[in-house]
Design a protein around this motif. Structure first.
Motif, PDB file in Angstrom:
ATOM      1  N   ALA A 107      85.491  63.608  26.456  1.00 55.83           N
ATOM      2  CA  ALA A 107      84.944  63.091  27.716  1.00 55.83           C
ATOM      3  C   ALA A 107      83.786  63.969  28.186  1.00 55.83           C
ATOM      4  O   ALA A 107      83.756  65.176  27.965  1.00 55.83           O
ATOM      5  N   MET A 108      82.835  63.349  28.865  1.00 56.27           N
ATOM      6  CA  MET A 108      81.611  64.021  29.295  1.00 56.27           C
ATOM      7  C   MET A 108      81.303  63.616  30.724  1.00 56.27           C
ATOM      8  O   MET A 108      81.441  62.445  31.102  1.00 56.27           O
ATOM      9  N   GLY A 109      80.894  64.563  31.539  1.00 57.23           N
ATOM     10  CA  GLY A 109      80.468  64.272  32.904  1.00 57.23           C
ATOM     11  C   GLY A 109      78.951  64.336  33.014  1.00 57.23           C
ATOM     12  O   GLY A 109      78.323  65.241  32.466  1.00 57.23           O
ATOM     13  N   VAL A 110      78.362  63.366  33.695  1.00 55.83           N
ATOM     14  CA  VAL A 110      76.916  63.376  33.924  1.00 55.83           C
ATOM     15  C   VAL A 110      76.644  62.988  35.374  1.00 55.83           C
ATOM     16  O   VAL A 110      77.387  62.209  35.976  1.00 55.83           O
ATOM     17  N   ARG A 111      75.564  63.540  35.927  1.00 53.59           N
ATOM     18  CA  ARG A 111      75.141  63.133  37.261  1.00 53.59           C
ATOM     19  C   ARG A 111      74.327  61.851  37.157  1.00 53.59           C
ATOM     20  O   ARG A 111      73.415  61.746  36.328  1.00 53.59           O
ATOM     21  N   ALA A 112      74.658  60.887  37.975  1.00 52.97           N
ATOM     22  CA  ALA A 112      73.894  59.648  38.013  1.00 52.97           C
ATOM     23  C   ALA A 112      73.922  59.083  39.427  1.00 52.97           C
ATOM     24  O   ALA A 112      74.987  58.737  39.940  1.00 52.97           O
ATOM     25  N   ASP A 113      72.761  59.033  40.051  1.00 53.39           N
ATOM     26  CA  ASP A 113      72.590  58.359  41.330  1.00 53.39           C
ATOM     27  C   ASP A 113      72.114  56.950  41.013  1.00 53.39           C
ATOM     28  O   ASP A 113      70.959  56.742  40.643  1.00 53.39           O
ATOM     29  N   VAL A 114      73.014  55.976  41.131  1.00 50.04           N
ATOM     30  CA  VAL A 114      72.688  54.631  40.671  1.00 50.04           C
ATOM     31  C   VAL A 114      71.577  53.973  41.495  1.00 50.04           C
ATOM     32  O   VAL A 114      70.991  52.977  41.055  1.00 50.04           O
ATOM     33  N   THR A 115      71.265  54.516  42.668  1.00 48.18           N
ATOM     34  CA  THR A 115      70.174  53.951  43.463  1.00 48.18           C
ATOM     35  C   THR A 115      68.812  54.373  42.939  1.00 48.18           C
ATOM     36  O   THR A 115      67.792  53.839  43.369  1.00 48.18           O
ATOM     37  N   SER A 116      68.783  55.315  42.009  1.00 53.34           N
ATOM     38  CA  SER A 116      67.534  55.847  41.467  1.00 53.34           C
ATOM     39  C   SER A 116      67.382  55.466  39.998  1.00 53.34           C
ATOM     40  O   SER A 116      68.191  55.880  39.157  1.00 53.34           O
ATOM     41  N   ARG A 117      66.337  54.720  39.666  1.00 54.45           N
ATOM     42  CA  ARG A 117      66.104  54.351  38.266  1.00 54.45           C
ATOM     43  C   ARG A 117      65.898  55.594  37.403  1.00 54.45           C
ATOM     44  O   ARG A 117      66.367  55.653  36.267  1.00 54.45           O
ATOM     45  N   ASP A 118      65.182  56.581  37.939  1.00 54.71           N
ATOM     46  CA  ASP A 118      64.930  57.794  37.164  1.00 54.71           C
ATOM     47  C   ASP A 118      66.219  58.547  36.868  1.00 54.71           C
ATOM     48  O   ASP A 118      66.426  59.045  35.753  1.00 54.71           O
ATOM     49  N   SER A 119      67.100  58.651  37.866  1.00 49.12           N
ATOM     50  CA  SER A 119      68.369  59.340  37.671  1.00 49.12           C
ATOM     51  C   SER A 119      69.230  58.628  36.640  1.00 49.12           C
ATOM     52  O   SER A 119      69.831  59.268  35.759  1.00 49.12           O
ATOM     53  N   VAL A 120      69.277  57.317  36.722  1.00 46.01           N
ATOM     54  CA  VAL A 120      70.072  56.534  35.770  1.00 46.01           C
ATOM     55  C   VAL A 120      69.509  56.684  34.362  1.00 46.01           C
ATOM     56  O   VAL A 120      70.250  56.885  33.393  1.00 46.01           O
ATOM     57  N   GLN A 121      68.190  56.591  34.235  1.00 48.50           N
ATOM     58  CA  GLN A 121      67.570  56.700  32.922  1.00 48.50           C
ATOM     59  C   GLN A 121      67.835  58.071  32.304  1.00 48.50           C
ATOM     60  O   GLN A 121      68.133  58.184  31.109  1.00 48.50           O
ATOM     61  N   ALA A 122      67.759  59.125  33.119  1.00 46.08           N
ATOM     62  CA  ALA A 122      68.029  60.473  32.621  1.00 46.08           C
ATOM     63  C   ALA A 122      69.470  60.597  32.141  1.00 46.08           C
ATOM     64  O   ALA A 122      69.745  61.225  31.098  1.00 46.08           O
ATOM     65  N   ALA A 123      70.397  60.004  32.885  1.00 46.30           N
ATOM     66  CA  ALA A 123      71.811  60.061  32.491  1.00 46.30           C
ATOM     67  C   ALA A 123      72.048  59.325  31.180  1.00 46.30           C
ATOM     68  O   ALA A 123      72.769  59.805  30.300  1.00 46.30           O
ATOM     69  N   VAL A 124      71.435  58.154  31.044  1.00 39.39           N
ATOM     70  CA  VAL A 124      71.604  57.367  29.820  1.00 39.39           C
ATOM     71  C   VAL A 124      71.022  58.113  28.619  1.00 39.39           C
ATOM     72  O   VAL A 124      71.615  58.133  27.531  1.00 39.39           O
TER      73      VAL A 124
END
Length: 248
Positions: free
Chosen positions: A54-71
């Motif tokens: 299992a892996m934890g990542v930060r993702a603010d789903v309201t931010s496209r940049d944050s989501v893209q970085a997490a992916v």
């Protein structure tokens, strides 16, 4: 061997509540679970409790940049994403005429645009793979309405319609897309919008045919089924997990 053996499974808002229950159930079904949450400490702690890989990542789903970085972080580590569970959500209950427009923005940003952002970031990888499963967490508020939750109901109604459309668009790539709609479920979010009031809990419990509020684990079972090969011929569907409170 579990139903999600070695499937790289991203669950948003998975640090607590329904999302955490989903992540734990997916891990129990042998998935490689990614805990995506706006709170990186909570994501990391949940991943640690679930255990490797299992892996934890930060993702603010309201931010496209944050989501893209997490992916990108997930694909760099695992090389693929097999399952996406769009669970992150938020609400603030109030009669619509008394509601604050700033709350509208946040409700729509998290519940609707959050689902759009994560789906857009992940779907291309699934298309290239020629396989995948997306499970969106809607709400029965989006199916039948809910007093005091007008904007939330509208956002979740959008998630339901989005699910059906994307299911049609990507079916030829062997990707199934479905929506699970909780009824009243005993979570921190539910309590924050009035669910901690004994009179409300009692009234809801009386109205639900199974005579209890939903538990996050109830949702997790439905999600893992729809994410598994057992549901490979099911797409574009909306499933209510409400103890019979709503039926269609």
């Amino acid at each position: 061997m579990g139903r999600l053996q070695d499937k790289v499974t991203v669950v948003t808002g998975a640090g607590r509540g329904i999302g955490r229950a989903i992540a734990e159930k997916c891990a129990a079904e042998s998935a490689t679970v990614v805990i995506a949450d706006i709170d990186p400490d909570t994501a990391a702690a949940t991943a640690k409790e679930i255990g490797e890989p299992a892996m934890g990542v930060r993702a603010d789903v309201t931010s496209r940049d944050s989501v893209q970085a997490a992916v990108e972080e997930v694909t760099d580590r695992f090389g693929r994403i097999d399952v996406l569970v769009n669970n992150a959500g938020w609400d603030k209950a109030a009669p619509f005429v008394d509601s604050d427009e700033a709350d509208w923005d946040r409700i729509v940003a998290i519940n609707l645009f959050g689902t759009l952002h994560t789906t857009k970031a992940v779907l291309g990888h699934m298309v290239e793979q020629g396989s995948g499963a997306v499970v969106n967490i809607g709400s029965d508020a989006g199916r039948v309405g809910s007093s005091g939750e007008a904007v939330y109901s509208a956002a979740k109604g959008g998630v339901i319609s989005f699910t059906k459309t994307i299911a049609r668009e990507v079916a030829r790539h062997r990707i199934n897309v479905n929506c699970v709609c909780p009824g009243p479920t005993d979570t921190e979010l539910f309590n924050s919008i009035g669910g901690d009031r004994p009179e409300l809990r009692q009234a809801l419990t009386k109205a639900i045919p199974f005579r209890r509020l939903g538990d996050p684990a109830d949702l997790a079972g439905a999600v893992t089924f729809l994410a598994s090969a057992e549901a490979q011929y099911i797409t574009g569907q909306t499933v209510s997990v409400s103890g019979g409170l709503t039926m269609s």
